[in-house]
Design an enzyme around this catalytic site. Sequence first.
Site, short mmCIF file in Angstrom:
data_model
loop_
_atom_site.label_atom_id
_atom_site.label_comp_id
_atom_site.label_asym_id
_atom_site.label_seq_id
_atom_site.Cartn_x
_atom_site.Cartn_y
_atom_site.Cartn_z
N ASP A 145 17.35 7.25 -8.23
CA ASP A 145 16.98 6.04 -7.49
C ASP A 145 18.19 5.21 -7.07
O ASP A 145 18.14 4.49 -6.07
CB ASP A 145 16.07 5.16 -8.36
CG ASP A 145 14.66 5.70 -8.47
OD1 ASP A 145 14.43 6.85 -8.04
OD2 ASP A 145 13.78 4.99 -9.02
N HIS A 163 -9.86 33.71 -5.96
CA HIS A 163 -11.09 33.06 -5.48
C HIS A 163 -12.03 32.83 -6.66
O HIS A 163 -12.15 33.71 -7.51
CB HIS A 163 -11.78 33.95 -4.45
CG HIS A 163 -13.09 33.38 -3.99
ND1 HIS A 163 -13.16 32.30 -3.13
CD2 HIS A 163 -14.38 33.71 -4.31
CE1 HIS A 163 -14.44 32.00 -2.91
NE2 HIS A 163 -15.20 32.84 -3.62
N GLY A 221 0.83 -1.22 0.00
CA GLY A 221 0.00 0.00 0.00
C GLY A 221 0.86 1.25 0.00
O GLY A 221 0.56 2.22 0.69
N ALA A 225 11.10 11.08 -9.52
CA ALA A 225 11.73 11.59 -10.74
C ALA A 225 12.35 12.97 -10.52
O ALA A 225 13.49 13.22 -10.94
CB ALA A 225 10.67 11.65 -11.84
N GLU A 241 -1.28 -4.39 2.96
CA GLU A 241 -0.14 -3.58 3.41
C GLU A 241 0.41 -4.14 4.71
O GLU A 241 -0.33 -4.39 5.65
CB GLU A 241 -0.59 -2.12 3.57
CG GLU A 241 0.37 -1.22 4.32
CD GLU A 241 1.78 -1.16 3.72
OE1 GLU A 241 1.90 -1.02 2.50
OE2 GLU A 241 2.76 -1.28 4.49
C1 LIG Z 1 4.92 2.65 -11.74
C2 LIG Z 1 5.75 3.81 -11.32
C3 LIG Z 1 5.18 5.07 -11.21
C4 LIG Z 1 5.95 6.15 -10.82
N1 LIG Z 1 5.36 7.38 -10.73
C5 LIG Z 1 6.10 8.44 -10.34
C6 LIG Z 1 5.51 9.74 -10.28
O1 LIG Z 1 4.34 9.93 -10.57
N2 LIG Z 1 6.30 10.77 -9.89
C7 LIG Z 1 7.62 10.59 -9.56
O2 LIG Z 1 8.28 11.56 -9.20
N3 LIG Z 1 8.19 9.38 -9.63
C8 LIG Z 1 7.47 8.31 -10.02
N4 LIG Z 1 8.06 7.08 -10.11
C9 LIG Z 1 9.49 6.96 -9.75
C10 LIG Z 1 10.38 7.45 -10.91
O3 LIG Z 1 10.05 6.74 -12.08
C11 LIG Z 1 11.82 7.24 -10.55
O4 LIG Z 1 12.08 7.83 -9.31
C12 LIG Z 1 12.74 7.88 -11.60
O5 LIG Z 1 12.52 7.30 -12.86
C13 LIG Z 1 14.20 7.72 -11.20
O6 LIG Z 1 14.99 8.31 -12.17
P1 LIG Z 1 16.48 7.84 -12.40
O7 LIG Z 1 17.03 8.74 -13.46
O8 LIG Z 1 17.18 7.74 -11.12
O9 LIG Z 1 16.36 6.34 -12.93
P2 LIG Z 1 15.52 5.67 -14.10
O10 LIG Z 1 14.41 6.52 -14.55
O11 LIG Z 1 15.22 4.32 -13.64
O12 LIG Z 1 16.56 5.60 -15.30
C14 LIG Z 1 17.70 4.81 -15.23
C15 LIG Z 1 18.13 4.47 -16.62
O13 LIG Z 1 19.41 3.85 -16.56
C16 LIG Z 1 19.47 2.82 -17.52
N5 LIG Z 1 20.52 1.87 -17.12
C17 LIG Z 1 20.53 1.04 -16.05
N6 LIG Z 1 21.70 0.36 -15.98
C18 LIG Z 1 22.44 0.80 -17.01
C19 LIG Z 1 23.76 0.52 -17.45
N7 LIG Z 1 24.55 -0.34 -16.81
N8 LIG Z 1 24.20 1.14 -18.57
C20 LIG Z 1 23.41 2.04 -19.23
N9 LIG Z 1 22.18 2.35 -18.85
C21 LIG Z 1 21.70 1.76 -17.74
C22 LIG Z 1 18.07 2.22 -17.51
O14 LIG Z 1 17.81 1.57 -18.74
C23 LIG Z 1 17.22 3.47 -17.31
O15 LIG Z 1 16.78 4.00 -18.55
C24 LIG Z 1 7.33 5.98 -10.53
C25 LIG Z 1 7.92 4.72 -10.66
C26 LIG Z 1 7.15 3.65 -11.05
C27 LIG Z 1 7.80 2.31 -11.19
#
Ligand SMILES: Cc1cc2nc3c(=O)[nH]c(=O)nc-3n(C[C@H](O)[C@H](O)[C@H](O)COP(=O)(O)OP(=O)(O)OC[C@H]3O[C@@H](n4cnc5c(N)ncnc54)[C@H](O)[C@@H]3O)c2cc1C
Length: 456
Positions: free
Chosen positions: A301, A443, A172, A309, A194
Amino acid sequence: MKIIIIGAGPGGYETALVAAKRGVEVVLIEAGPVGGTCLNEGCIPTKAFCKNAEVLDGLKEAEAFGVTGLSYGFDFKAVAARKNAVVEQLRGGVEGLLGHKNITLVRGKAQFKDDHTVTVDGQEYSADYIIIATGSVSASLPIPGADLPGILTSREILDIEEVPQRLCVIGGGVIGLEFASVFRSFGSEVTVLEYFKDILPRFDTDLSKRLKQSLGKRGIEISTQSQVTSITEDSGEYTVTFTRKGKDETVVADKVLMAVGRKANVASLNLADAGVEFTPRGIVVNEVMQTNVPHIYAVGDINGLMMLAHAATFQGIVALDHIMGVENDIDLSVMPAAVFTSPEAASVGKTEDECKDSGIPVKCLKSFYRANGKAVTMGETDGFCKIVIAAEPKEGAESPYEPGRVLGCHLYGPHASDIVQEACAMISRKATLKEFQDVIHTHPTLIEVLQSALHS
Ligand SMILES: Cc1cc2nc3c(=O)[nH]c(=O)nc-3n(C[C@H](O)[C@H](O)[C@H](O)COP(=O)(O)OP(=O)(O)OC[C@H]3O[C@@H](n4cnc5c(N)ncnc54)[C@H](O)[C@@H]3O)c2cc1C
């Protein structure tokens, strides 16, 4: 200056663009489609689904607005096609931006060779600085049946072909609840299990409890303090067993979504050869996203600090500014978060519980959407807003915050994700209650729910 950025999600590609505009030579390496989890299987496709859910919910309530004689169907294939088109359109936009003359986009999986060099399909790339932004992957539970074919991750549920009649969501948290909310609107019978006492464990307790009630009114069954222990499958029907208050209970479903969090994507990087320190939570960084190897940074992440994001993007800017010696005023501790359920929830800054746990004296101000004129005109009055303010410490005690400073804002209700932005702007500028109160709002608007709380 040359920088290698590994991963083209919102951490990697946004940082690459800012760096390129500042004249830095960037090698951006991406193993999959540009845009990362967020664009391809996270924020964007889920929000496309949310819009469909909103349209459907609106139709269901149309009679209350005097619309009669309406008849409509629901074509889930068209919903999925629209979601895919949205993703493709935005991905095309990002690809276009990455055509910047200072960016070389390399397709393939990067691995460290040493602390200045990575390889991609046998080709070596070296740079002065390296930013790791490889994101995260779905986590699972170490229980029997968790790896049964048909147990869905957030990526897989985005591509299912039919709306399940019964959906069981394990977890959850934000992701689990967003899918629960959307599929409830699509017509599924949804149960959420949850483990913790409340849904959204990191959010304000008041908010979690009220949102749970609100989702319950929409017909979403939510069982908290429920530890899932096994999953079995029989002829396409899944039985999820969980323990609640010492008793075993079951949920039977046609689909099961495993939404128990995400884990940092460290596995493929060969970090040991670069000497970069990491734990199961992610790569260890300091406040400017620098790893133990001073010219290697980790944003988004992958460092496990805040899996959002916009957190990834702003951590990227902080890292880049540090590399380039640029000063900034970014306060990463004031990080807004939103949950795109119906109704939405959003939060920024400190919660009341967090303050109490760390001995910070606070008082809270509240208001309710039912007293907001715009919400009443919209027929969407379920929701509240809570402001956490630093209070005068008791005699002899101390507080790190001057009394009157606004420390947090937590709300749920229509457009909560937009309303929280004002609180975020003010809290990040360290505003006091008086400074908040002096801001004029149009408003009638929903954001007056924030104003009402401030004056309550
Ligand atoms: C279902 C879902 C819904 C979400 N909704 C939201 C939302 O509404 N708002 C929000 O803020 N966050 C949301 N998130 C979280 C958000 O998607 C992540 O926090 C964000 O994408 C992290 O960004 P990042 O650049 O750290 O990594 P990522 O977006 O994961 O990008 C990492 C990239 O690195 C690449 N990669 C990995 N290993 C290698 C390698 N060795 N060599 C080359 N490339 C590589 C991957 O292919 C990927 O494209 C959501 C996540 C999920 C799963």
